[in-house]
Design a protein around this motif. Structure first.
Motif, PDB file in Angstrom:
ATOM      1  N   GLN A   3      -8.209  37.562  -6.019  1.00  0.00           N
ATOM      2  CA  GLN A   3      -8.595  37.560  -5.015  1.00  0.00           C
ATOM      3  C   GLN A   3      -7.131  37.155  -3.776  1.00  0.00           C
ATOM      4  OE1 GLN A   3     -11.946  34.597  -5.032  1.00  0.00           O
ATOM      5  NE2 GLN A   3     -12.989  35.180  -5.589  1.00  0.00           N
ATOM      6  N   HIS A   4      -6.327  36.355  -4.310  1.00  0.00           N
ATOM      7  CA  HIS A   4      -5.585  36.089  -3.424  1.00  0.00           C
ATOM      8  C   HIS A   4      -4.552  37.758  -3.491  1.00  0.00           C
ATOM      9  CE1 HIS A   4      -5.519  32.554  -3.570  1.00  0.00           C
ATOM     10  NE2 HIS A   4      -5.433  32.189  -5.447  1.00  0.00           N
ATOM     11  N   GLU A   5      -5.570  39.255  -3.560  1.00  0.00           N
ATOM     12  CA  GLU A   5      -4.774  40.730  -3.265  1.00  0.00           C
ATOM     13  C   GLU A   5      -4.891  39.873  -1.772  1.00  0.00           C
ATOM     14  OE1 GLU A   5      -6.756  43.606  -4.934  1.00  0.00           O
ATOM     15  OE2 GLU A   5      -6.117  43.261  -7.037  1.00  0.00           O
ATOM     16  N   HIS A   6      -6.263  39.547  -0.686  1.00  0.00           N
ATOM     17  CA  HIS A   6      -6.330  39.174   0.426  1.00  0.00           C
ATOM     18  C   HIS A   6      -6.424  37.987   0.956  1.00  0.00           C
ATOM     19  CE1 HIS A   6      -8.906  42.479  -0.551  1.00  0.00           C
ATOM     20  NE2 HIS A   6      -9.345  42.006  -1.772  1.00  0.00           N
ATOM     21  N   MET A   7      -5.822  36.827   0.489  1.00  0.00           N
ATOM     22  CA  MET A   7      -5.132  35.717   0.570  1.00  0.00           C
ATOM     23  C   MET A   7      -4.094  35.397   0.137  1.00  0.00           C
ATOM     24  SD  MET A   7      -6.436  33.370   2.817  1.00  0.00           S
ATOM     25  CE  MET A   7      -5.110  32.225   2.902  1.00  0.00           C
ATOM     26  N   PRO A   8      -3.055  35.656   0.303  1.00  0.00           N
ATOM     27  CA  PRO A   8      -2.330  35.386  -0.792  1.00  0.00           C
ATOM     28  C   PRO A   8      -1.868  34.023  -1.196  1.00  0.00           C
ATOM     29  CG  PRO A   8      -1.187  36.524   0.993  1.00  0.00           C
ATOM     30  CD  PRO A   8      -2.626  35.780   1.071  1.00  0.00           C
ATOM     31  N   LEU A   9      -1.552  33.897  -2.447  1.00  0.00           N
ATOM     32  CA  LEU A   9      -0.777  32.225  -2.399  1.00  0.00           C
ATOM     33  C   LEU A   9       0.435  31.791  -2.036  1.00  0.00           C
ATOM     34  CD1 LEU A   9      -0.265  32.356  -6.402  1.00  0.00           C
ATOM     35  CD2 LEU A   9      -2.143  31.389  -5.563  1.00  0.00           C
ATOM     36  N   LEU A  10       0.264  30.277  -1.833  1.00  0.00           N
ATOM     37  CA  LEU A  10       0.749  29.491  -0.086  1.00  0.00           C
ATOM     38  C   LEU A  10       1.621  28.745  -1.262  1.00  0.00           C
ATOM     39  CD1 LEU A  10      -0.967  27.836   2.439  1.00  0.00           C
ATOM     40  CD2 LEU A  10       0.582  29.175   2.271  1.00  0.00           C
ATOM     41  N   PRO A  11       2.941  29.395  -1.130  1.00  0.00           N
ATOM     42  CA  PRO A  11       4.566  28.456  -1.589  1.00  0.00           C
ATOM     43  C   PRO A  11       5.082  27.865  -0.747  1.00  0.00           C
ATOM     44  CG  PRO A  11       4.820  31.180  -1.195  1.00  0.00           C
ATOM     45  CD  PRO A  11       3.453  30.412  -0.261  1.00  0.00           C
ATOM     46  N   ILE A  12       4.390  26.265  -1.505  1.00  0.00           N
ATOM     47  CA  ILE A  12       5.198  25.091  -0.453  1.00  0.00           C
ATOM     48  C   ILE A  12       6.421  24.736  -1.127  1.00  0.00           C
ATOM     49  CG2 ILE A  12       4.455  22.498  -0.065  1.00  0.00           C
ATOM     50  CD1 ILE A  12       2.567  24.859   1.188  1.00  0.00           C
ATOM     51  N   GLU A  13       7.116  24.367   0.017  1.00  0.00           N
ATOM     52  CA  GLU A  13       8.435  23.775   0.090  1.00  0.00           C
ATOM     53  C   GLU A  13       8.177  22.245  -0.030  1.00  0.00           C
ATOM     54  OE1 GLU A  13      11.505  24.888   2.731  1.00  0.00           O
ATOM     55  OE2 GLU A  13      12.808  24.950   1.290  1.00  0.00           O
TER      56      GLU A  13
END
Ligand code: PLP
Length: 414
Positions: A3-13
């Motif tokens: 599913q993350h092909e369409h909704m990339p993971l969100l890297p939080i800083e």
């Protein structure tokens, strides 16, 4: 991952208060308290300082044969707050459930009732996803695949107040569900070890809320028929429902209480299963077979316990429950203007709000999440139920942002 092909993971800083910031500097309001764990916002100085002080002294020592100051102090404080004087530690919610289930079964065995092996839980219940915890969980998407591995358990009708629409008020829904519990228990109590329940709100079921009356009836039924009551306060404990523990609203003391998530205000993994002196005494014996042999390497980790102690301090210093009532009042006032929107069952308990969305959009859940994220708001609907479970420190302008953004997203997705 597909599913993350369409909704990339969100890297939080980084995180600050109710906000999470990604590597491009974009901010997201954490409207779900990072899966219901965060209480006082990200980057809370007092909790950080407590952990860092503890780090200078002792990071960890095994609890087998050893003990340390934070775990002793925490056990004593939790004992005073819950009336349950014995604490058994682990690191996550599911393990706390496992401990309660195993200890309940083992208690009955130790007192000469080995036939009490059955567990009851509520329809739509969620108690974690390890094999034992999943056995008393009743959420098909988590459970069905693993059904052949699980121990059978029996689900009692839910007291979910939303059922009131079928011609009864929330109290009568609770009483009806309690009567069904009683009917089952009356017949089968000889085989039943415990009834496990999420007090007041079945969170993973889509924030199903119910009347405290159900809990007080459940306590009476468990007493009458000699079965344990396990209160899984993993999600609802530490002020989430308006009182420090949800059981307080029904004025009951369970035989076991499972705590995790908010116990460290979302800083470090820690869980605990609290129980009574009577249950503890049934294990206190020279015989190893009668003892509760259950261990996790990081049991009672000193850093996590120091974060939990700082969390309890903040509850005292900041009048958290009182302030939450004001925050809730503000949010409810703003929501009052939402009347007429297609959101049946708008409900609130303490610092949890939820509503169901009438929509024909088959991908509502995913669409809502994506649109909200694109506007800087982290909410994760459960099916068609949208809920707010923000950190307690959310301010009125942040509430305004959360509600206004939710409205905009609903206009697009619902
Ligand atoms: C009521 C309840 N019990 C148990 C758990 C499991 O906790 P963990 O995810 O830490 O294993 C959860 C997690 O959401 C929960 O809501």
């Amino acid at each position: 991952m597909k599913q993350h092909e369409h909704m990339p993971l969100l890297p939080i800083e980084s995180g600050q208060g109710v906000w999470l910031t990604d590597f491009d500097g974009k901010r997201y309001l954490d409207g779900v308290s990072s899966w219901w764990v965060n209480l006082f916002g990200h980057n809370e100085p007092r909790i950080k300082s407590a952990i860092s002080k503890q780090l200078d002294q002792l990071e960890h020592v095994m609890l087998a044969g050893f003990t340390h100051r934070p775990v002793v102090e925490l056990s004593e404080r939790l004992g005073k707050l819950t009336g349950l004087g014995h604490s058994f530690y682990a690191s996550d919610g599911a393990s706390a459930t496992e401990i309660a289930l195993k200890m309940s079964f083992h208690y009955w065995r130790n007192i000469g009732k080995p036939e009490k092996t059955q567990f009851l839980s509520l329809q739509n219940s969620y108690h974690g996803e390890t094999i034992g915890a999943l056995s008393v969980t009743d959420v098909a998407i988590f459970k069905d695949t693993y059904a052949p591995l699980l121990k059978s358990s029996v689900q009692m009708p839910t007291p979910d107040s939303r059922l009131a629409e079928q011609g009864a008020d929330a109290q009568s829904v609770a009483l009806r569900a309690a009567k069904e519990l009683e009917d089952y228990v009356a017949q089968h109590h000889d085989q039943i070890a415990a009834f496990i329940v999420e007090p007041l709100v079945q969170c993973a079921a889509g924030m199903a809320m119910y009347q405290p009356l159900y809990l007080s009836r459940a306590r009476e039924i468990c007493n009458q028929y000699n079965i344990h009551l396990i209160a899984d306060e993993i999600a609802v404990g530490f002020g989430r429902t308006g009182t420090l523990f949800a059981c307080e609203q029904a004025n009951i003391k369970p035989d076991f209480m499972c705590l995790s998530k908010g116990i460290t205000a979302g800083y470090l993994p820690l869980s605990v299963t609290l129980t009574t002196d009577e249950i503890y005494q049934a294990f206190y014996d020279d015989s190893v077979a009668r003892a509760f042999l259950h261990s996790h390497s990081y049991t009672g980790n000193a850093l996590a316990c120091s974060a939990a102690l700082a969390t309890l301090d903040i509850f005292e210093q900041d009048k958290v429950l009182e302030n939450n009532r004001q925050t809730a009042q503000y949010l409810n006032q703003q929501l009052a203007a939402w009347q007429g929107m297609p959101i049946p069952h708008l409900r609130n308990q303490g610092m949890i709000w939820a509503f169901d969305v009438s929509t024909n959009n088959p991908t509502f859940q995913r669409d809502f999440y994506r649109e909200a994220i694109s506007r800087g708001l982290l909410l994760r609907p459960i099916g068609n139920t949208v809920y707010f479970m923000p950190p307690y420190v959310i301010k009125s302008d942040e509430i305004d942002f959360m509600l206004q953004t939710t409205k905009e997203v609903l206009a697009i997705c619902a």
